[in-house]
Design a protein around this motif. Structure first.
Motif, short mmCIF file in Angstrom:
data_model
loop_
_atom_site.label_atom_id
_atom_site.label_comp_id
_atom_site.label_asym_id
_atom_site.label_seq_id
_atom_site.Cartn_x
_atom_site.Cartn_y
_atom_site.Cartn_z
N ALA A 164 0.88 -1.33 0.14
CA ALA A 164 -0.03 0.00 0.02
C ALA A 164 0.98 1.35 0.05
CB ALA A 164 -1.04 0.11 1.06
N VAL A 165 1.98 1.13 0.82
CA VAL A 165 2.74 2.53 1.10
C VAL A 165 3.20 2.80 -0.55
CG1 VAL A 165 5.06 3.29 1.69
CG2 VAL A 165 3.39 2.22 3.29
N ASN A 166 3.91 1.58 -1.05
CA ASN A 166 4.19 1.67 -2.63
C ASN A 166 3.32 2.26 -3.61
OD1 ASN A 166 6.43 1.06 -4.48
ND2 ASN A 166 5.12 -0.76 -5.24
N GLU A 167 2.12 1.77 -3.43
CA GLU A 167 0.86 2.27 -4.30
C GLU A 167 0.77 3.88 -4.17
OE1 GLU A 167 -0.60 0.87 -6.96
OE2 GLU A 167 0.36 -1.08 -6.32
N VAL A 168 0.77 4.30 -2.79
CA VAL A 168 0.57 5.77 -2.59
C VAL A 168 1.72 6.44 -3.11
CG1 VAL A 168 0.21 7.59 -0.88
CG2 VAL A 168 -0.64 5.47 -0.43
N ARG A 169 3.08 5.99 -2.82
CA ARG A 169 4.10 6.60 -3.78
C ARG A 169 3.86 6.58 -5.25
NH1 ARG A 169 9.29 4.51 -0.39
NH2 ARG A 169 9.40 6.25 1.52
#
Lengths: 441, 424
Positions: free
Chosen positions: A330-335
């Motif tokens: 999820a952190v990766n998707e937000v970035r």
């Protein structure tokens, strides 16, 4: 996305009817505003007093001040005040944030005079009886302990601390220990020095006659006097920290992900562009964040991004509470979404949808007595007014994709985003470490 | 207004309000979901937003929000509602969307799998990962009531959610989403004749289907008390919920209003009984509330409705004394009733809050739709203020007398990891 073929056309849009704002500044420096909207026989009342938290210790005092202001005056105790308010069909609440105090609520329209009289009594002579203040202090501290056990509160505190470092804005809720150290004498002193009319704004919206109401408010709040000492909130220097901060919450079935980055304030000409960009990114259900993290991947229930425009600085915060096992994903998707909005142009439909939503929802929000009262009060205390809002909406209608991209490269980028995750460290740290250095708190 | 296919329509114009609210209430809620399918009504509500025959998946939000409007839906014990509020010029689009999904929601395997994931995260953020999550609305009914309908987890057990499939959704839709099982409400800035024409244009074509016989969820009042205990992984301090059955809100509105007013006499702020006695004077709780209805809205469900008193304590040692104090307050009210001052304060405020609600187009549309569905009478929204003002001290006394220790359920919530006084 396929266009819906059978969708009925829109009828002709009404032009927004501007409410007539009647304003007067009194000799005590209080600005009073009355707007007639007689939809129901009530009046919404909003008093906003500038109360900057210039030093970290002040937050605890302001919090306790707000919680005990209605504990009595020389004429009436807490029960009598509450009883009187109820008989007016009224509500009176006191709150505070880092820039201001908010006092107000609602009353049946024909009792407005009594309501303002009670308000004046509290403003000019709130007694803060020691026993009651100490008693309430204990309860507020307990409530803060409970708040501290929520992942959302822990995440909000962490992202503010990370962004603001030593600045007073770093503190969003007081520490229970700090609150317990506040004395009744300190609360009284704070009231005397800050709950003053000069620079404050009182807004009344509802079933009223504006000219008569201004006269009434002038008459009933005339005793209230004083000018607060000018408080300088220090300039904000945002802390830069590229590490991913992890706060351990053992056994947590979700991770509370927060990304925070410096944003632009209302006085920046590009503010309308930021509103559009934020909306497209994660400001409403039709946003990229929702489309990606919720509708496509089912990682989370309500991902969002929002701009908090304080007086001294603004911050854009992205939040998502995701299943523990997809934290790093999820952190990766937000970035990824931040990188995308900064480096590619948004699509025409995204742009028009966001612009139309902002302008339309603003009209709907100001179509109720309560919505209009709050909107006007929050604008006026920040130094703006409804004309500014109208101009702002007009500017929003003209925002281009190019402008959104330029704004995003300033404000909404992966490199500017400070990252905090509250979750089960044992489970999430190994995966998060693939995305960057980890700082465990 | 009622269409041939059975759809009831409530129209409440308010020119100049600059917004129009549309709501659709279906007469099915958590209580109707079958065993093995807990949480299904709520999951189905999610699916209704994922596209219909003429509205591709993900377009619903775009169409409403792109017109400047907002939307949402919610699942309740006895009904599920879907609503939007839009600028007046977008009314027909809102009606089109509601009609298309009433007629033919897509209900695909892909959106089902996706929304099961989303609902699990919703349950996690609202209940499982939060202190006091689901307390007491999930934990009190199993102790107070006996039937599956009234006691099961309306949010859903994960196993039930994960094993549900498209066929369950189709059956649920066919059975419960017939137009004759629904109420359409339009409130706000619209023209009556135009709106009627739009409603016919979009909804008349939906074929009638049989409407299921509505089961009666009422249960007999308890004659012996029941107890439950819950351990909370996140809460730092204990809490207590006391629950009783209220009179039937629909079949016995007169007596029920006594209970509604009683709850505000018990708690409506600083001056109220529970706060003054239990919080301020005796320090047995840091907060103590009372309310009617599963979620605190008194006019939101049919029989098998609750009166709840909820308290949060600093320490578990206060619990028994707090409960004893509640019983004393109730006994006092059962004997002497409320004072004139209390009654007047409470009822005046209640009426004022109803007026404030009417100012919001969304809230008005929802309230009228709920009243039409549950009471068969949307106009009750205009009658309620007078009925509340007519509640007498005797009615409140009778309501307090019903809240006996014998007929109640008690749920004690205890922290798995209590905060110590020193640490706080």
């Amino acid at each position: 996305m396929a266009k819906t073929a059978a969708l009925p056309a829109l009828a002709k849009a009404q032009t927004g009817r501007h409410p007539r704002v009647h304003r007067r500044t009194l000799s005590n420096g209080l600005t009073i505003i009355a707007i007639r909207r007689p939809s129901v026989p009530m009046v919404e009342v909003r008093l906003r007093i500038p109360a900057p938290i210039a030093k970290p210790g002040v937050l605890a005092r302001t919090t306790l001040l707000a919680e005990t202001m209605l504990k009595g005056t020389p004429q009436r105790d807490a029960i009598e005040l509450e009883q009187a308010t109820g008989l007016m069909g009224g509500q009176l609440n006191v709150g505070a944030d880092r820039d201001k105090m908010s006092i107000g609520g609602s009353t049946m329209a024909h009792r407005l005079g009594e309501y303002l009289g009670l308000l004046n009594e509290v403003l000019t002579s709130a007694a803060f009886p020691s026993a009651e203040v100490i008693d309430e202090r204990g309860r507020v501290a307990e409530h803060l302990v409970i708040a501290g056990s929520s992942a959302g509160t822990a995440a909000a505190k962490a992202i503010s601390a990370k962004l603001f470092g030593q600045h007073p804005y770093a503190h969003v809720v007081p520490d229970p220990a700090d609150l317990k150290a506040v004395t009744p004498a300190q609360v009284r002193a704070l009231h005397r020095s800050r709950v003053l009319p000069d620079g404050a704004v009182l807004v009344m919206v509802g079933d009223l006659q504006p000219a008569k109401t201004l006269d009434l408010a002038e008459q009933l709040l005339g005793e209230w006097s004083g000018s607060p000492a000018q408080q300088r909130i220090p300039a904000v220097q945002f802390e830069a920290s590229p590490d991913i901060t992890v706060i351990d919450r053992p056994g947590s079935v979700q991770s509370s992900i927060r990304l925070g980055m410096p944003a632009i304030t209302r006085d920046d000409a590009a503010y309308p562009v930021q509103q559009v960009a934020n909306m497209i990114f994660g400001g409403y259900f039709s946003s990229r964040l929702v489309g990606n993290l919720r509708e496509d991947k089912g990682y989370t229930y309500s991902p969002r991004s929002m701009v908090d425009a304080g007086k001294r600085a603004a911050v854009l915060t992205v939040s998502a509470d995701v299943s523990t096992d997809v934290t790093a994903a999820a952190v990766n998707e937000v970035r990824y979404e931040l990188g995308r909005i900064a480096n590619t142009l948004v699509k025409p439909e995204e742009l028009t949808d966001a612009r139309d939503y902002l302008t339309g929802s603003s009209l709907i929000a100001t179509s109720t007595q309560a919505g209009l009262a709050s909107t006007v009060a929050n604008l006026e205390i920040a130094g703006y007014d409804l004309d500014w809002l109208t101009a702002s909406m007009k500017a929003i209608s003209g925002v281009t994709a190019q402008a959104v991209r330029e704004l995003a490269t300033r404000v909404m980028t992966p490199s500017e985003a400070r990252v905090v995750v509250v979750g089960d460290a044992e489970r999430i740290v190994p995966e998060l470490a693939t995305l960057g250095a980890i700082e465990e708190l | 207004m009622k269409l041939r296919n059975g759809l009831r329509v409530v129209l409440s114009p308010a020119p100049g309000s600059a917004a129009v609210g549309v709501s659709v209430h279906y007469d099915v809620g958590m209580r109707s979901e079958p065993e093995g399918r807990t949480g299904f009504a709520h999951l189905f509500e999610h699916l209704m937003f994922e596209g219909s025959e003429r509205v591709p998946t993900h377009e619903h939000a775009r169409i409403i929000q792109g017109a400047g409007g907002s939307f949402n839906g919610s699942t309740h014990p006895d009904y599920t509602e879907y609503h939007e509020v839009v600028p007046p010029h977008a009314l027909e689009r809102a009606l089109f969307l509601e009609a298309d999904r009433m007629r033919a929601p897509l209900l695909t395997e892909a959106t089902m799998r996706n929304q099961i994931d989303v609902v699990k995260e919703e349950i996690r953020v609202n209940v499982l990962n939060r202190p006091y999550g689901g307390f007491p609305w999930l934990e009190l009914p199993p102790v107070l009531f006996s039937t599956f309908a009234n006691t099961h987890n309306g949010y859903g057990d994960f196993v039930d959610l994960e094993t549900s499939g498209v066929r369950d959704a189709r059956e649920f839709f066919e059975r419960y989403y017939a137009p004759g099982n629904a109420v359409l409400t339009i409130a706000g800035d619209f023209e009556l004749a135009e709106a009627r024409a739009m409603v016919r244009r979009h909804f008349s074509g939906i074929a009638a289907r049989p409407v299921p016989k509505r089961p009666d969820f009422t249960e007999p009042i308890r004659t012996s008390p029941s107890f439950g205990e819950v351990t909370d992984q996140h809460a730092p301090m204990p809490a207590t919920a006391l629950g009783w059955q209220s009179p039937d809100p629909v079949k016995n509105l007169r007596d029920y209003l006594g209970s509604v007013v009683l709850c505000d006499v018990l708690y409506d702020g600083e001056a109220s009984r529970l706060h003054q006695e239990i919080v301020i004077r005796r320090g047995l709780a840091m907060s103590a509330f009372a309310y009617c209805g599963t979620f605190g809205d008194p006019f939101d469900q049919r029989g098998a409705n609750t009166v709840t008193i909820q308290m949060h304590h600093g320490d578990a040692s206060a619990r028994n004394d707090a409960i004893a104090a509640v019983d004393e307050i109730l006994a006092d009210l059962a004997h002497d009733g409320p004072s004139n001052d209390e009654l007047e304060r409470v009822t005046t405020r209640m009426v004022a809050e109803l007026l404030r609600e009417l100012d919001s187009t969304t809230d008005r549309a929802l309230r009228m739709g709920t009243l039409e569905l549950l009471y068969g009478k949307a106009e009750l929204v205009n009658d309620l203020p007078a009925k509340i003002l007519a509640v007498a001290a005797d009615d409140v006394r009778a309501a307090a007398a019903r809240l006996t220790p014998r007929s109640r359920a008690t749920v004690a919530l205890n922290p798995a990891n209590p905060a110590t006084k020193e640490a706080s």
